[in-house]
Each structure stands twice: as structure tokens, then as C-alpha cells.
Write a protein that holds these residues in place. Structure first.
Motif, PDB file in Angstrom:
ATOM      1  N   UNK A   5       0.841  -1.203   0.000  1.00 33.26           N
ATOM      2  CA  UNK A   5       0.000   0.000   0.000  1.00 33.26           C
ATOM      3  C   UNK A   5       0.879   1.257   0.000  1.00 33.26           C
ATOM      4  N   UNK A  25       1.783   4.645  -2.986  1.00 23.18           N
ATOM      5  CA  UNK A  25       1.988   6.079  -2.727  1.00 23.18           C
ATOM      6  C   UNK A  25       3.360   6.534  -3.234  1.00 23.18           C
ATOM      7  N   UNK A  66       5.143   9.642 -11.509  1.00 27.30           N
ATOM      8  CA  UNK A  66       4.325  10.585 -12.278  1.00 27.30           C
ATOM      9  C   UNK A  66       5.126  11.800 -12.749  1.00 27.30           C
ATOM     10  N   UNK A 109      -3.059   2.419   4.387  1.00 27.69           N
ATOM     11  CA  UNK A 109      -4.242   2.468   3.517  1.00 27.69           C
ATOM     12  C   UNK A 109      -4.483   3.900   3.041  1.00 27.69           C
ATOM     13  N   UNK A 145      -2.275   6.203   2.778  1.00 26.97           N
ATOM     14  CA  UNK A 145      -1.202   6.542   1.830  1.00 26.97           C
ATOM     15  C   UNK A 145      -1.531   6.001   0.441  1.00 26.97           C
ATOM     16  N   UNK A 146      -2.063   4.769   0.395  1.00 30.11           N
ATOM     17  CA  UNK A 146      -2.408   4.179  -0.896  1.00 30.11           C
ATOM     18  C   UNK A 146      -3.441   5.048  -1.612  1.00 30.11           C
ATOM     19  N   UNK A 163      -1.822   7.981  -3.065  1.00 33.10           N
ATOM     20  CA  UNK A 163      -1.145   7.632  -4.322  1.00 33.10           C
ATOM     21  C   UNK A 163      -2.132   7.554  -5.476  1.00 33.10           C
ATOM     22  N   UNK A 202      -3.011  10.906  -6.630  1.00 28.26           N
ATOM     23  CA  UNK A 202      -1.967  11.461  -7.510  1.00 28.26           C
ATOM     24  C   UNK A 202      -2.224  11.036  -8.959  1.00 28.26           C
ATOM     25  N   UNK A 203      -2.565   9.764  -9.132  1.00 28.88           N
ATOM     26  CA  UNK A 203      -2.779   9.253 -10.496  1.00 28.88           C
ATOM     27  C   UNK A 203      -3.976   9.956 -11.136  1.00 28.88           C
TER      28      UNK A 203
END
Ligand SMILES: [Cu+2]
Lengths: 532, 193
Positions: A10, A14, A21, B169, B171-172, B175, B178-179
Motif C-alpha cells: 500500500x 503512494x 508521475x 491504507x 497513503x495508498x 497515491x 496522484x494518479x
């Protein structure tokens, strides 16, 4: 104090997104891919006929001077078969009309900016400044980047034409938008002849051919795709010769002289003939070399001109009419390549009869070239220009054009004295990029590259030098002229972001003209006697 | 969350925070030592960059100054063995914020970012000459980014198991955000028009 596999994964999402990116954007992934014309819709190489730009006609001539008018305007052109592309052309032509002048006759070119007030898709105001590259023009007619002509305005440029025969080119130099303007077509060749060169039995007339090589990328609607996502430069997937994609040219079984100008925004080329034939280089940026050099490949980047002679009698020896040989590009390092960027154009031989005069290259071309006769011991000063990226900007000795502007255009990287000779050393310590370094006003002689002799094809007068990865190049030049002149990277993306500085040639006798203001009075004066 | 952050800003008042790894032991763990070094290094990296950012855009210079102070403060608090849950969470999420601003600035121009006006030319009302564009990616800012990501991971390992799972979780999802942002930025070419 550890993470289980699940938490690690997970967290990895991040961290991975945070690193990947920004990196992907810099690599240009995505931005270009979304709207880029698919390769399947591009013409197959060597299917589009070769053409040359029209020759400019003076609208007036007097005892000393030829007068031209060129209007920069947006027009639609069919570059890719079946698509319309908006381009900016001098008189609507891409490349612009070829101007042909004779040494000793001056030229005045009225450059009218009739471009739209705002570029319809890129959203910038296309102001211009026209540089005649290869001419020792006065500072106010040299296309000083900040001396802009806005849409709806014009400027008269005076060209002295006292130098030796050479292939020059005129192109846009407007501050911050040179890359976009030139990419849209604001460039053309300018040929100067002199008695020494005319007396040689070199190919002339229809066998003296301009080749302006560049690259472009297109959106799927046919418009030009321009992206600054990659700060190293802008690379196209289509190679253009005289504005046509990978054209094919019919040639006769004799020698041709090609005035090869590479005018891509960023791309550099390594040229060779597909069957390995050799060719002769007879002239460089500043005109004839002392002697021709026979080579089978050479590298060339933005702004450089080489006049090469290809003998198609030899190239196609024993081959039937209709046979083809192509001009290839085995790309130098640090270019972005696509499927057909290794091809430039093709030559197809015919059995047509031809004029057999002016069909040779003499072993000695020019012994009277002032630049090539300079010797290192004559130099009164040595200077070093470091081409480097610092603080996220492209710089020359840490300086950008912004610094020049903030100095009120008075900062000068060097102040050579008029009439003196200096040695300049150009240093590129990076392995990540190359720079085409262009010094205005002067022709220079390449003394050494990394301590070794210059390449065979560089042994002539030059004004742009290929400053490759980890290369140090020593140049010798004489400063005839007076005032402020630019020195900059000719990768136009670097130039616009802001890799330009200037030097001032100083005279103990008189001050130089101001590049920003001196032309005002003169162009007004011209107005009064310029009967149209 | 905000009340926790307030408490962390004044570590002396964080008495009610849950004690976690390292807080009560006499010596700091190796992970904390490394985290201190990384926080200080990240602070220095931002300190060095304050001036150039201030000259370009004062808001970004001020942001860099705040980051500098916060990273030094984080290093200091960790040094004095304050590895309470609140300190760790503050360390993690403040670094995530910095990373988020970084990622955003590399994918899209930021609101209020100066446009590039051409030299000596007046700026037409309502229209910029060169629209503001995303910043470039360089070795130095990548180095800072890796320091911050390293800090986030290190501090994460010091959390109690339940918080580790919950925070990773979050943090995921960050991320993934961000995408999503990157996809939107592609559609605008990274600029405001
Ligand atoms: Cu460059």
C-alpha cells in the motif's frame, strides 16, 4: 519496526506514484500520446515529391540595393497528404522564399508581421525578430531577441552583403517564442554569391539545390503538435525536407551541390547515404572551405550549414533508371527517435540528358579566407563559455537572457576590442545533452575538439559549433564590427528558456549602435525615400 | 486530525498522546536516528532553495521556509525522544503534504503561479504571454523527494500495528489521488488558460 507485506504494498502505491508521475511527465509520456497523429496515417517515406522554396523577387532595385518585402502570415498548407496544417510562412511559404544576392549589393528586407494577434491553439502573441544567420549585420538589424515586431507592425532590415559567398538563412529570433515561430515555418535560405565562388566549376543553377531539414509532430487533426513537456527539447516523428515529409527527388547522372541546412527545433542528425557512398563537403556556415573534404557521414545540428556535392554518376553507377538511394540519419545520442526518423529523403536516378559543364569539384576551393588563415598566436585574449544547466535553467556561464534584460541590456559576457582576434573555449561538461552554440557577428575557425583536430567536415569557416556531450571546443575568431551581439544555444527550446547571453565589441573610436533603438531613425528615414 | 496536529506543534502539551515505540526507552532506535538525519537533510535541502524560490514566486519561497522550520522541528522533537503517536503522525502527514505539493507542481501549474511575461513587453489584460507551466524535475528535487518518502516510510514503521495498517491504507489512497490528478493534468496540458 517493520512493515508487513500488505502495508508495504500500500505504501509502495503512494511512493511509486510520487516518483513515477513527475518522471513520466518529464519523459513526455502521455501529453504527446493523447492527440498525436498515429504513424499509420503518416505518409510512407519517399512517396511525396521533392520541392524547393520559391526564389524571392525584389520589388525595387537601385544602383546599390535590392529591396524585398516579406509578409509573415498564417496559412494552411498540405504537409501531410490529405491534411491541412496551419503554418506561419514568409509570404505564406514554408520554408520562406530563398533570397539570392550578390556580394557588394546591399539588401533591405521589410519584414511585416501579419500573424494573428494570438496563436489560435498555443495562446501566445507571435511577435517576431528576424535574424539573418551568417551575416555581419549592424546590431539593430541582427534580430536582437528583445527587439520585437508585434503583429501589425513591420521592420526594415538592412543587410550589408560584403562577406564572402555563403549559405545564410533568415529565421525568427523573437524572445521566448523563437521555437514556436520557427517550428511553424518562419525560416528560409539566403544565398550569397561572389566572383571567386562563381568562377569555380562547381554545380550551379538547377544543380545547386537548397535542402532545409527539420522535424515535426502532428495532432490527429493535422495541426502541428508542440510540447514543452521535455525541457531538453522538442522532437518530431516526421522528418521534413523543404517542408515535405521524407520526399523523393529525381536526379540526373551528374554532380549536385546541396546547401544542407539543419533547422530542426532540437534534433541533431548524422547523415550518410544508404549505399555507403562518399560525398564531398565544399563549404561550411561561412562559405567555401580551403579544400574539399571527402567523407561518408557527418553530424550536423540546428543552425549549421554544409554545402555537399554528391556525384550521382558514381552513386548510381551500373544501376538502372528508377533506382533509389536514400539520405539516412543514424541519430547522434540524446535525441528522441521514432520509427522513421532514421530516414531523411531519397534520390531516384533518371536517364535524362544533362548539362555537363560545372560538373567538378576542384582540389583547391578558397585560399583567401581570412578566418581560415588566422593562427592561434594572434589571439590577444582567451575566454571560456560553459554551457550548463543550473538551478533548473539552461545557462551560458550561469547567465540567462533574463539577466541581460535586468541589466538594461548592458551586461556583456565579453568585451572584445574591434579588430582583435580571440580564442574562445566552449565547454559542455554534461553527458546528458548537446548544444548547438551560435556566436552572432563572427565566423570562427574550429581549432580543436577535446584536444584533437576538428572533424574533416568542420575545416571551414563556421558560426555554429556542435558542442557534444563532454566536449571542449576551441575556436578562433576576429571581431570586425561594433556593438552588442548575442551568443546562444540554437536548440530553440533551450534558447527560449533562456540560454542566451551577449558580448559587446568595443571600439576605441566610436560607440556601437544600440540593437533596440538605433533602427528607429533609420527605418523612418527609409520611409521617406521608399517609393513603393 | 487537526487537534492532534495542534498538540504536536507544542510537543510539551502532548501528554495525553499514546506512548509508542521508542518513547519510553532510554536510547533511540536506529530507525529514529536515521529519521532525524533525513529530516535535517530535507530541512537543509529546502533551506538552500528558499532564495531562488522567493525570487521567482514569494509564496513558494514562504512555503519552503515553513518546510525548513517544520523539518528541523521534526528532527528536534525526534531527537528528544518524542516519538509519540502524534509526533509520528505529524511527521508522516506533513511530509505527505510536501510530497503532494511537489507532485502537483510537476504535473500542473499551481494556482497563482507567476506567468512568464516576455521581457520589456507589457502584459495584455486578461491574457498571459506564456502560460505558467509545471516545474521541471531535477536531480536535487528528486533527492529531496526521496528523503521525504524515506521519512514517511521510516516513521510508518514506528507506528503501532493498527496505525500502520490504517495509515498505509490512507497513503495508498493518496497515491491513487496522484494518479487521478495526473490524468486530469494531461487533459489541460498542465496549464491554466
Ligand atoms: Cu542548448
Amino acid at each position: 519496526m517493520s512493515l508487513n507485506r500488505r502495508d508495504l504494498l500500500k505504501t509502495g502505491v503512494f511512493a511509486g506514484a510520487a516518483v513515477a508521475l513527475p518522471a513520466a511527465r518529464v519523459a513526455g509520456v502521455g501529453a504527446a500520446a493523447v492527440t498525436r497523429m498515429p504513424t499509420s496515417k503518416l505518409p510512407a517515406p519517399f512517396t511525396v515529391p521533392f520541392t524547393q522554396a520559391p526564389v524571392a523577387v525584389p520589388y525595387r532595385q537601385d544602383a546599390t540595393t535590392d529591396y524585398y518585402k516579406l509578409s509573415m502570415q498564417a496559412v494552411n498548407a498540405e504537409i501531410l497528404p490529405g491534411f491541412q496544417t496551419m503554418v506561419f510562412g514568409y509570404n505564406g511559404s514554408v520554408p520562406g522564399p530563398t533570397i539570392k544576392v550578390t556580394q557588394g549589393r546591399q539588401a533591405v528586407v521589410r519584414h511585416q508581421n501579419n500573424l494573428p494577434a494570438v496563436h489560435p491553439t498555443l495562446g501566445y502573441e507571435p511577435w517576431t525578430s528576424v535574424h539573418l544567420h551568417g551575416s555581419a549585420s549592424l546590431p539593430q538589424y541582427d534580430g536582437y531577441a528583445s527587439d520585437i515586431t508585434r503583429p501589425g507592425e513591420y521592420k526594415d532590415y538592412h543587410y550589408p552583403n560584403f562577406q564572402k559567398a555563403r549559405t545564410l538563412w533568415y529565421h525568427d529570433h523573437g524572445v521566448h517564442h523563437t521555437a514556436e515561430n520557427a517550428y511553424h515555418g518562419l525560416l528560409g535560405q539566403y544565398h550569397m554569391y561572389d566572383p571567386e565562388e562563381r568562377a569555380l566549376p562547381l554545380p550551379k543553377g538547377e544543380y545547386d539545390v537548397a535542402l532545409t531539414v527539420g522535424d515535426a509532430m502532428f495532432n490527429s487533426d493535422g495541426s502541428l503538435l508542440f510540447s514543452l513537456a521535455n525541457q531538453s527539447g522538442h522532437w518530431g516523428d516526421v522528418i521534413l525536407v523543404n517542408g515535405k515529409p521524407w520526399p523523393v527527388m529525381k536526379v540526373k547522372r551528374r554532380k549536385y551541390r546541396f546547401r544542407l541546412l539543419t533547422a530542426a527545433i532540437s534534433r541533431s542528425f548524422k547523415f550518410s547515404l544508404s549505399n555507403g557512398s562518399s560525398y564531398q563537403v565544399i563549404a561550411t556556415d561561412g562559405g567555401l572551405m580551403p579544400a574539399p573534404m571527402t567523407i561518408s557521414s557527418h553530424r550536423q545540428l540546428s543552425g549549421e550549414r554544409y554545402e555537399i556535392v554528391i556525384d550521382f554518376a558514381q552513386v548510381f553507377k551500373g544501376q538502372a533508371a528508377g533506382s533509389r538511394v536514400s539520405l539516412k540519419n543514424t541519430s547522434p545520442t540524446n535525441n528522441v527517435n521514432y520509427i522513421n526518423t532514421d530516414k531523411v529523403m531519397a534520390f531516384e536516378v533518371t536517364d535524362e540528358v544533362f548539362d555537363t559543364t560545372n560538373n567538378s569539384v576542384p582540389p583547391v576551393l578558397s585560399t583567401k579566407n581570412d578566418v581560415m588563415n588566422l593562427v592561434e598566436t594572434q589571439a590577444v585574449a582567451s575566454r571560456t563559455l560553459r554551457l550548463e544547466r543550473s538551478g533548473g535553467a539552461w545557462t551560458v556561464n550561469g547567465t540567462t537572457w533574463d539577466h541581460i534584460v535586468k541589466s538594461g541590456f548592458k551586461f556583456a559576457e565579453a568585451r572584445p576590442v574591434e579588430g582583435t582576434i580571440e580564442k574562445w573555449t566552449i565547454v559542455n561538461k554534461s553527458g546528458g545533452w548537446f548544444h548547438p552554440l551560435h556566436i552572432h557577428l563572427v565566423d570562427f575557425k574550429v581549432l580543436r575538439r577535446n584536444g584533437k583536430p576538428a572533424f574533416a567536415h568542420e575545416m571551414g569557416p563556421k558560426d555554429v559549433v556542435y558542442t557534444g556531450e563532454n566536449e571542449t571546443i576551441e575556436l578562433l575568431m576576429k571581431f570586425d564590427g561594433c556593438g552588442y551581439y548575442m551568443v546562444h544555444c540554437h536548440n530553440l527550446v533551450h534558447e527560449d528558456h533562456d540560454m542566451m547571453t551577449q558580448f559587446e565589441v568595443v571600439s576605441p573610436m566610436h560607440p556601437g549602435d544600440d540593437p533596440m533603438t538605433a533602427a528607429m531613425a533609420k527605418s523612418m528615414a527609409l520611409e521617406t525615400f521608399d517609393v513603393l | 486530525m487537526s487537534s492532534e496536529l495542534t498538540a504536536v506543534a507544542f510537543p510539551g502539551r502532548a501528554g495525553n498522546a499514546t506512548a509508542v515505540a521508542g518513547d519510553s526507552s532510554a536510547t533511540r532506535s536506529l530507525a529514529v536516528d536515521v529519521a532525524i538525519l533525513m529530516a535535517v537533510a530535507a530541512g537543509i535541502a529546502h533551506l538552500i532553495s528558499i532564495r531562488t524560490h522567493w525570487n521567482w514566486w514569494q509564496a513558494s519561497g514562504a512555503f519552503f521556509a515553513v518546510i525548513t522550520v517544520a523539518q528541523f522541528a521534526l528532527g528536534g522533537v525526534l531527537f528528544f525522544k518524542r516519538t509519540s503517536l502524534n509526533v509520528l503522525l505529524f511527521g508522516i502527514w506533513s511530509n505527505v503534504l510536501v510530497v503532494a505539493v511537489y507532485v502537483a507542481s510537476r504535473l500542473h501549474a499551481l494556482p497563482g503561479q507567476p506567468v512568464t511575461t516576455a521581457h520589456h513587453a507589457p502584459r495584455a489584460p486578461g491574457r498571459s504571454w506564456l502560460p505558467a507551466t509545471p516545474e521541471g524535475v531535477g536531480a536535487f528535487d528528486m533527492f529531496s523527494l526521496l528523503l521525504e518518502l524515506g521519512l514517511v516510510v521510516l516513521l510508518l514503521t514506528l507506528l503501532p500495528a493498527k496505525w500502520k495498517s490504517r495509515t498505509s491504507t490512507h497513503l495508498m489512497f493518496t497515491g491513487i489521488a496522484f494518479v487521478v490528478f495526473a490524468i486530469w493534468a494531461l487533459s489541460t496540458n498542465g496549464t491554466f488558460r
